[in-house]
Design a protein around this motif. Structure first.
Motif, mmCIF file in Angstrom:
data_model
loop_
_atom_site.group_PDB
_atom_site.id
_atom_site.type_symbol
_atom_site.label_atom_id
_atom_site.label_comp_id
_atom_site.label_asym_id
_atom_site.label_seq_id
_atom_site.Cartn_x
_atom_site.Cartn_y
_atom_site.Cartn_z
ATOM 1 N N ASP A 169 0.807 -1.221 0.000
ATOM 2 C CA ASP A 169 0.000 0.000 0.000
ATOM 3 C C ASP A 169 0.842 1.274 0.000
ATOM 4 N N GLY A 170 2.151 1.135 -0.078
ATOM 5 C CA GLY A 170 3.033 2.295 -0.070
ATOM 6 C C GLY A 170 3.407 2.755 1.325
ATOM 7 N N ASN A 171 2.798 2.169 2.345
ATOM 8 C CA ASN A 171 3.104 2.531 3.731
ATOM 9 C C ASN A 171 3.656 1.355 4.524
ATOM 10 N N CYS A 172 2.928 0.212 4.475
ATOM 11 C CA CYS A 172 3.370 -0.942 5.253
ATOM 12 C C CYS A 172 2.824 -2.250 4.694
ATOM 13 N N ALA A 173 1.497 -2.330 4.598
ATOM 14 C CA ALA A 173 0.836 -3.597 4.300
ATOM 15 C C ALA A 173 1.127 -4.071 2.876
ATOM 16 N N ILE A 197 27.294 -23.228 -12.530
ATOM 17 C CA ILE A 197 26.440 -23.563 -11.390
ATOM 18 C C ILE A 197 25.781 -22.284 -10.883
ATOM 19 N N VAL A 198 24.457 -22.246 -10.945
ATOM 20 C CA VAL A 198 23.705 -21.072 -10.509
ATOM 21 C C VAL A 198 23.075 -21.365 -9.148
ATOM 22 N N LYS A 199 23.336 -20.491 -8.182
ATOM 23 C CA LYS A 199 22.693 -20.593 -6.865
ATOM 24 C C LYS A 199 21.637 -19.501 -6.742
ATOM 25 N N SER A 200 20.387 -19.894 -6.537
ATOM 26 C CA SER A 200 19.279 -18.949 -6.428
ATOM 27 C C SER A 200 18.798 -18.883 -4.987
ATOM 28 N N VAL A 201 18.684 -17.666 -4.462
ATOM 29 C CA VAL A 201 18.170 -17.450 -3.104
ATOM 30 C C VAL A 201 17.032 -16.446 -3.182
ATOM 31 N N THR A 202 15.865 -16.838 -2.672
ATOM 32 C CA THR A 202 14.680 -15.977 -2.700
ATOM 33 C C THR A 202 14.369 -15.468 -1.302
ATOM 34 N N THR A 203 14.149 -14.167 -1.209
ATOM 35 C CA THR A 203 13.803 -13.516 0.058
ATOM 36 C C THR A 203 12.434 -12.865 -0.069
ATOM 37 N N GLY A 204 11.584 -13.080 0.943
ATOM 38 C CA GLY A 204 10.253 -12.485 0.960
ATOM 39 C C GLY A 204 10.107 -11.458 2.069
ATOM 40 N N LEU A 205 9.252 -10.463 1.846
ATOM 41 C CA LEU A 205 9.005 -9.413 2.835
ATOM 42 C C LEU A 205 7.504 -9.197 2.936
ATOM 43 N N VAL A 206 6.968 -9.340 4.164
ATOM 44 C CA VAL A 206 5.544 -9.138 4.419
ATOM 45 C C VAL A 206 5.389 -8.036 5.446
ATOM 46 N N GLY A 207 4.552 -7.042 5.117
ATOM 47 C CA GLY A 207 4.274 -5.952 6.043
ATOM 48 C C GLY A 207 2.829 -5.976 6.508
ATOM 49 N N GLU A 208 2.633 -5.729 7.801
ATOM 50 C CA GLU A 208 1.275 -5.703 8.372
ATOM 51 C C GLU A 208 1.144 -4.536 9.324
ATOM 52 N N GLY A 209 -0.051 -3.924 9.348
ATOM 53 C CA GLY A 209 -0.332 -2.856 10.298
ATOM 54 C C GLY A 209 -0.271 -1.479 9.674
ATOM 55 N N GLU A 210 -0.522 -0.493 10.516
ATOM 56 C CA GLU A 210 -0.464 0.898 10.089
ATOM 57 C C GLU A 210 0.999 1.366 10.048
ATOM 58 N N PRO A 211 1.262 2.478 9.371
ATOM 59 C CA PRO A 211 2.652 2.945 9.271
ATOM 60 C C PRO A 211 3.329 3.127 10.623
ATOM 61 N N THR A 213 2.764 1.510 13.367
ATOM 62 C CA THR A 213 2.954 0.240 14.082
ATOM 63 C C THR A 213 3.290 -0.895 13.115
ATOM 64 N N CYS A 214 3.926 -0.553 12.035
ATOM 65 C CA CYS A 214 4.201 -1.518 10.968
ATOM 66 C C CYS A 214 5.103 -2.647 11.452
ATOM 67 N N GLU A 215 4.720 -3.858 11.124
ATOM 68 C CA GLU A 215 5.528 -5.017 11.435
ATOM 69 C C GLU A 215 5.976 -5.659 10.124
ATOM 70 N N LEU A 216 7.274 -5.840 9.978
ATOM 71 C CA LEU A 216 7.841 -6.426 8.773
ATOM 72 C C LEU A 216 8.441 -7.789 9.091
ATOM 73 N N LYS A 217 8.096 -8.761 8.277
ATOM 74 C CA LYS A 217 8.618 -10.110 8.462
ATOM 75 C C LYS A 217 9.364 -10.517 7.197
ATOM 76 N N THR A 218 10.615 -10.932 7.400
ATOM 77 C CA THR A 218 11.439 -11.343 6.273
ATOM 78 C C THR A 218 11.686 -12.842 6.330
ATOM 79 N N THR A 219 11.550 -13.492 5.198
ATOM 80 C CA THR A 219 11.828 -14.924 5.103
ATOM 81 C C THR A 219 12.840 -15.154 3.985
ATOM 82 N N THR A 220 13.762 -16.072 4.210
ATOM 83 C CA THR A 220 14.767 -16.404 3.210
ATOM 84 C C THR A 220 14.713 -17.896 2.928
#
Length: 244
Positions: A169-173, A197-211, A213-220
């Motif tokens: 949303d441009g702020n958090c979510a 030999i190609v090594k691929s690593v994917t990282t995800g970012l999920v944001g929840e809440g208002e700006p 009180t934004c909570e960011l969760k990163t997964t690799t």
């Protein structure tokens, strides 16, 4: 040997072939358009040689008059100190398409891409970016070239070495994710060329809440290894690995 792959792509031509006397001192070829790209770089693998890449924007005749919609030609050259003419060249018309997902940067990659005991490749990296902030898109392609006589030939075509995208949303979510690929020269060979030999690593970012009180969760994710083999003409890329 592991080579860290960032972003790249491609450069274009501004009229004729580049002047070797200019690039002997690694001064980029002048370009005329604000959307054109020009770059040069000393090739450490071969002392006395310099690489150049020029990419010129050609607007779409219908949709590109007031925007970045169009295509890029690509012209590459290898130049030798003290010579006025390139010793090897390559030209590809309409090498890149550009629209809302536009070419944003070009670079030359001179990492140690040793494909045979006698032959080393160099790379061109092209970076593309989308125009939306809430739906971000970014991608980098790597193409490898080898010198064969007075010609340059692509042997790895548009490997996507990094990509990023998602929706928020441009702020958090929202959710975004990106993949980075690194390249290692393998010990085995196919048709005389080293496997890659190609090594691929994917990282995800999920944001929840208002700006506030934004909570960011990163997964690799776990690294995924993929072997690219040369088929006698080029390295074969699996589905999803090639820029389009």
């Amino acid at each position: 040997m592991t080579v860290k792959l960032g972003w790249i792509g491609c450069v274009a031509l501004s009229g004729g072939l580049m002047a070797g006397t200019v690039f002997a001192d690694c001064a980029p070829e002048p370009v005329t358009g604000s959307l054109d790209f020009s770059v040069c770089k000393v090739w450490p693998a071969y002392p006395g040689l310099t690489l150049s890449a020029v990419s010129t924007f050609e607007p779409d005749p219908v949709y590109g008059k007031n925007d970045r919609v169009g295509s890029y030609d690509l012209s590459l050259a290898v130049l030798s100190t003290g010579r006025s003419e390139p010793i090897a060249t390559y030209r590809q018309p309409t090498a890149f398409m550009s629209d809302a997902f536009a070419l944003s940067a070009v670079d030359l990659d001179t990492a140690r891409y040793r494909l045979t005991p006698e032959l080393r490749a160099f790379g061109v990296r092209a970076n593309f970016k989308g125009s939306s902030r809430v739906n971000p898109m970014e991608e980098t392609w790597l193409t490898l070239y080898v010198k064969e006589g007075d010609k340059l030939r692509p042997v790895l075509d548009r490997l996507v070495v990094s990509d990023f995208g998602g929706e928020w949303d441009g702020n958090c979510a929202g959710e975004r994710a990106g993949t980075v690929r690194t390249l290692e020269i393998g010990q085995t060979r196919s048709h005389g060329y080293a496997d890659l030999i190609v090594k691929s690593v994917t990282t995800g970012l999920v944001g929840e809440g208002e700006p506030q009180t934004c909570e960011l969760k990163t997964t690799t994710g776990k690294p995924v290894l993929t072997t690219l083999r040369y088929d006698g003409k080029s390295y074969v890329l699996p589905a999803g690995f090639k820029g389009v």
